[in-house]
Design an enzyme around this catalytic site. Structure first.
Site, short mmCIF file in Angstrom:
data_model
loop_
_atom_site.label_atom_id
_atom_site.label_comp_id
_atom_site.label_asym_id
_atom_site.label_seq_id
_atom_site.Cartn_x
_atom_site.Cartn_y
_atom_site.Cartn_z
NE ARG A 133 -3.02 -0.11 -5.21
CZ ARG A 133 -4.28 -0.43 -4.89
NH1 ARG A 133 -4.50 -1.34 -3.95
NH2 ARG A 133 -5.29 0.13 -5.51
CG HIS B 60 -13.96 -1.41 -2.21
ND1 HIS B 60 -13.75 -1.96 -3.45
CD2 HIS B 60 -15.07 -2.03 -1.73
CE1 HIS B 60 -14.69 -2.86 -3.71
NE2 HIS B 60 -15.51 -2.91 -2.68
CG ASN C 58 -11.61 3.47 -8.43
OD1 ASN C 58 -11.68 2.24 -8.51
ND2 ASN C 58 -11.82 4.27 -9.44
CB ILE C 59 -8.53 3.00 -2.19
CG1 ILE C 59 -7.37 2.39 -2.99
CG2 ILE C 59 -9.51 1.90 -1.77
CD1 ILE C 59 -6.51 1.40 -2.16
CG ASP C 60 -8.31 6.88 -7.38
OD1 ASP C 60 -9.20 7.76 -7.32
OD2 ASP C 60 -8.34 5.97 -8.24
CB SER D 60 -14.16 -6.57 -14.03
OG SER D 60 -13.94 -6.77 -12.65
CE1 TYR E 166 -4.18 -1.49 -0.27
CE2 TYR E 166 -3.17 -3.15 1.14
CZ TYR E 166 -4.19 -2.76 0.29
OH TYR E 166 -5.20 -3.64 -0.03
CG ASN F 123 -16.01 -1.77 -18.36
OD1 ASN F 123 -15.56 -1.13 -17.42
ND2 ASN F 123 -15.61 -3.00 -18.63
CB CYS G 32 -1.86 5.65 16.78
SG CYS G 32 -3.51 6.36 16.77
N1 APR Z 1 -11.85 2.88 -19.65
C1 APR Z 1 -12.94 2.16 -19.27
N2 APR Z 1 -12.84 0.93 -18.73
C2 APR Z 1 -11.61 0.41 -18.58
C3 APR Z 1 -10.44 1.09 -18.97
C4 APR Z 1 -10.60 2.39 -19.54
N3 APR Z 1 -9.56 3.14 -19.93
N4 APR Z 1 -9.38 0.30 -18.70
C5 APR Z 1 -9.85 -0.82 -18.19
N5 APR Z 1 -11.19 -0.77 -18.10
C6 APR Z 1 -12.14 -1.79 -17.58
C7 APR Z 1 -11.65 -3.20 -17.76
O1 APR Z 1 -12.06 -3.71 -19.03
C8 APR Z 1 -12.35 -3.91 -16.60
O2 APR Z 1 -13.62 -4.41 -17.01
O3 APR Z 1 -12.24 -1.58 -16.21
C9 APR Z 1 -12.54 -2.80 -15.55
C10 APR Z 1 -11.63 -2.93 -14.35
O4 APR Z 1 -11.96 -4.09 -13.65
P1 APR Z 1 -11.14 -4.56 -12.36
O5 APR Z 1 -9.67 -4.49 -12.64
O6 APR Z 1 -11.68 -5.84 -11.92
O7 APR Z 1 -11.43 -3.38 -11.28
P2 APR Z 1 -12.72 -3.19 -10.37
O8 APR Z 1 -13.95 -3.69 -11.03
O9 APR Z 1 -12.69 -1.78 -9.91
O10 APR Z 1 -12.37 -4.12 -9.15
C11 APR Z 1 -13.25 -4.16 -8.06
O11 APR Z 1 -11.71 -5.50 -6.85
O12 APR Z 1 -9.61 -6.10 -6.09
C12 APR Z 1 -10.73 -5.40 -5.84
O13 APR Z 1 -10.87 -3.78 -4.21
C13 APR Z 1 -10.51 -3.94 -5.55
O14 APR Z 1 -12.09 -2.14 -5.81
C14 APR Z 1 -11.48 -3.24 -6.46
C15 APR Z 1 -12.48 -4.34 -6.78
#
Ligand code: APR
Length: 242
Positions: free
Chosen positions: A61, A113, A96-98, A182, A58, A207, A140
């Protein structure tokens, strides 16, 4: 968010929206989970077994989030713009954690998250901002103990934040938009079904590619978020102009 308000929107975002800002996704072929194992860095058990390894994952990141090249992109900006111009309720729920949504100007935001630019004291539960590496020597700020600070993020096996507020918004919304996710991680993957229940909400997926949840969406637009999100926002605002 009130249920009698027609026109309210819930937007779920995932790692894909931050990809063009220079942050990795998780499950793409070059994603984070292709390089490290979830069970080594993103579970309470991993933290118990090897806290330094988890902190280092972390810390790296966090440094990435703070690098000058990582800035909100046109998709984050478009959602902030939509919030400013939308007269009804709008809630962005990010996995997202950003902090790119905040930096773009989104105010109605839930970090389900957690947030990596904050730490939590495992002893007192106190949460506060943190922008540097966490080391075993760090004490802390609230109780003075060392070794109790953890990233304020939700690990696998933990319950996401603010679920009551999220489900209340999903049950009322007229439109649910998922962006850059995803649809593999629950409970977020189930939000589209919740919004659809009773045929209330129109559901839209923006997506890079189709996902396992695609069949649950009324509409799907494929492409890079920095292009398709601003286009979709403009279309939505044009359709809803008096
Ligand atoms: N524009 C749009 N979509 C995109 C782009 C882009 N430039 N690049 C990638 N993607 C899509 C990918 O095709 C994928 O379907 O974004 C999706 C990212 O999926 P993941 O990597 O699984 O991320 P996410 O769905 O946010 O994951 C959920 O999983 O590990 C945990 O805690 C983590 O919050 C996260 C959670």
């Amino acid at each position: 968010m009130t249920c009698d308000q027609i026109g309210s929107i819930v937007i779920l975002t995932g790692a894909g929206i931050s990809k063009e800002s220079g942050l990795s996704t998780f499950r793409d072929t070059d994603g984070i989970w292709a390089k490290v194992r979830i069970e080594d860095v993103a579970t309470p058990e991993a933290f118990e077994k090897d806290p330094e390894r988890v902190q280092e994952f972390y810390n790296a990141r966090r440094r990435g989030f703070l690098s000058e090249s990582v800035q909100p992109n046109a998709a984050h900006q478009a959602l902030a713009d939509l919030e400013r111009r939308w007269s009804k309720d709008l809630l962005v729920v990010t996995q997202n954690i950003d902090d790119l949504h905040e930096r773009a100007g989104t105010r109605s935001l839930v970090h389900m998250h957690g947030e990596l630019l904050k730490v939590r004291c495992a002893r007192t539960g106190q949460v506060y901002p943190w922008r540097r590496d966490v080391t075993p020597e760090d004490a802390c700020e609230c109780c003075g103990s060392t070794g109790t600070l953890r990233p304020n993020v939700v690990w696998f096996g933990e319950i996401p934040f603010d679920l009551d507020r999220i489900y209340a918004a999903l049950q009322c919304c007229s439109r649910f938009i998922a962006i850059g996710t995803s649809g593999q991680v629950h409970p977020a993957a189930g939000f589209v079904a919740e919004a659809r229940r009773g045929g209330r909400a129109r559901t839209v997926l923006l997506n890079a590619e189709a996902t396992d949840t695609s069949p649950l969406f009324d509409e799907q637009v494929l492409g890079p978020a920095s292009r398709i999100v601003p286009e979709y926002v403009e279309k939505l605002l044009a359709e809803n102009r008096d």
